[in-house]
Scaffold this motif. Sequence first.
Motif, PDB file in Angstrom:
ATOM      1  N   ARG A  18      83.985 -28.225   0.600  1.00  0.00           N
ATOM      2  CA  ARG A  18      83.978 -27.006   1.419  1.00  0.00           C
ATOM      3  C   ARG A  18      82.649 -26.940   2.172  1.00  0.00           C
ATOM      4  NH1 ARG A  18      86.197 -21.841   1.324  1.00  0.00           N
ATOM      5  NH2 ARG A  18      87.597 -22.437  -0.350  1.00  0.00           N
ATOM      6  N   LEU A  19      82.734 -26.765   3.489  1.00  0.00           N
ATOM      7  CA  LEU A  19      81.542 -26.638   4.328  1.00  0.00           C
ATOM      8  C   LEU A  19      81.765 -25.562   5.380  1.00  0.00           C
ATOM      9  CD1 LEU A  19      80.732 -30.370   5.194  1.00  0.00           C
ATOM     10  CD2 LEU A  19      79.307 -28.846   3.840  1.00  0.00           C
ATOM     11  N   GLU A  20      80.687 -24.893   5.753  1.00  0.00           N
ATOM     12  CA  GLU A  20      80.780 -24.010   6.904  1.00  0.00           C
ATOM     13  C   GLU A  20      81.008 -24.884   8.129  1.00  0.00           C
ATOM     14  OE1 GLU A  20      77.457 -21.428   7.410  1.00  0.00           O
ATOM     15  OE2 GLU A  20      77.776 -20.427   5.476  1.00  0.00           O
ATOM     16  N   GLU A  21      81.732 -24.358   9.097  1.00  0.00           N
ATOM     17  CA  GLU A  21      82.044 -25.148  10.286  1.00  0.00           C
ATOM     18  C   GLU A  21      80.783 -25.686  10.945  1.00  0.00           C
ATOM     19  OE1 GLU A  21      84.274 -24.609  14.574  1.00  0.00           O
ATOM     20  OE2 GLU A  21      85.133 -23.603  12.818  1.00  0.00           O
ATOM     21  N   GLY A  22      79.736 -24.870  11.030  1.00  0.00           N
ATOM     22  CA  GLY A  22      78.477 -25.300  11.629  1.00  0.00           C
ATOM     23  C   GLY A  22      77.846 -26.471  10.880  1.00  0.00           C
ATOM     24  N   GLU A  23      77.921 -26.453   9.552  1.00  0.00           N
ATOM     25  CA  GLU A  23      77.378 -27.564   8.754  1.00  0.00           C
ATOM     26  C   GLU A  23      78.149 -28.851   9.033  1.00  0.00           C
ATOM     27  OE1 GLU A  23      75.855 -25.735   4.566  1.00  0.00           O
ATOM     28  OE2 GLU A  23      78.013 -25.572   4.959  1.00  0.00           O
TER      29      GLU A  23
END
Length: 154
Positions: A18-23
Motif C-alpha cells: 500500500r502506497l500513497e499515489e504520490g509516493e
Amino acid sequence: MSLRVAVAAPFIQNGTTRLEEGEFVVALSLDRNWFSPDQAKRLIDVATQDGLLEHDGNDLVATFETSEVTIPEEFVPDDDMLTERSAFERVLDQLVAAGVEKHEAVGAVNALQNELGITIEAAAVVYARREGLEVDDIAPVARATITDTEAEES
C-alpha cells in the motif's frame, strides 16, 4: 509481464503493498527515473484497468503478491506499457503469467475464435476460463465487443 514488474517496483522498494499515489509516482519518476510524473500517473491508470492496482482513498493497493516479483537489474520499462491494452492482450498476459506458452495460447484462441465465430476478445476469455483462470474483470469488456459487433452487423 513488464507492466507487473514496473508496478511492483515501488511497493518492493518500500516493503509494502500500500502506497500513497504520490509516493508511487515519486518512486517511478524520481527514485528510478523510469517515467516522468505524468507517465507514472498514466501507468497507474493502465495498471488499475488491468486489475494490478486498486484505489483505496488516496492510497494505491497492489492486488498481487509484489514480493513474488523479481526486478531484473537491467530492467527498464517500455513506454508502450503506458498505452491501453485490449482485452485480448490483457487475457494473453494472464495466460502467459500462468505458465501457458504465448504461441500456444494465441493459436488456441485463434482456433476457438474460428470455431465459435466470436471476437478474439471473447475467444480469449473462453480459453482462459477453460484453462482455469479468473478473468471476470475482463469478461464484460469481451462481452461488449460481441454486442458492438452485432450492432454493426444490423
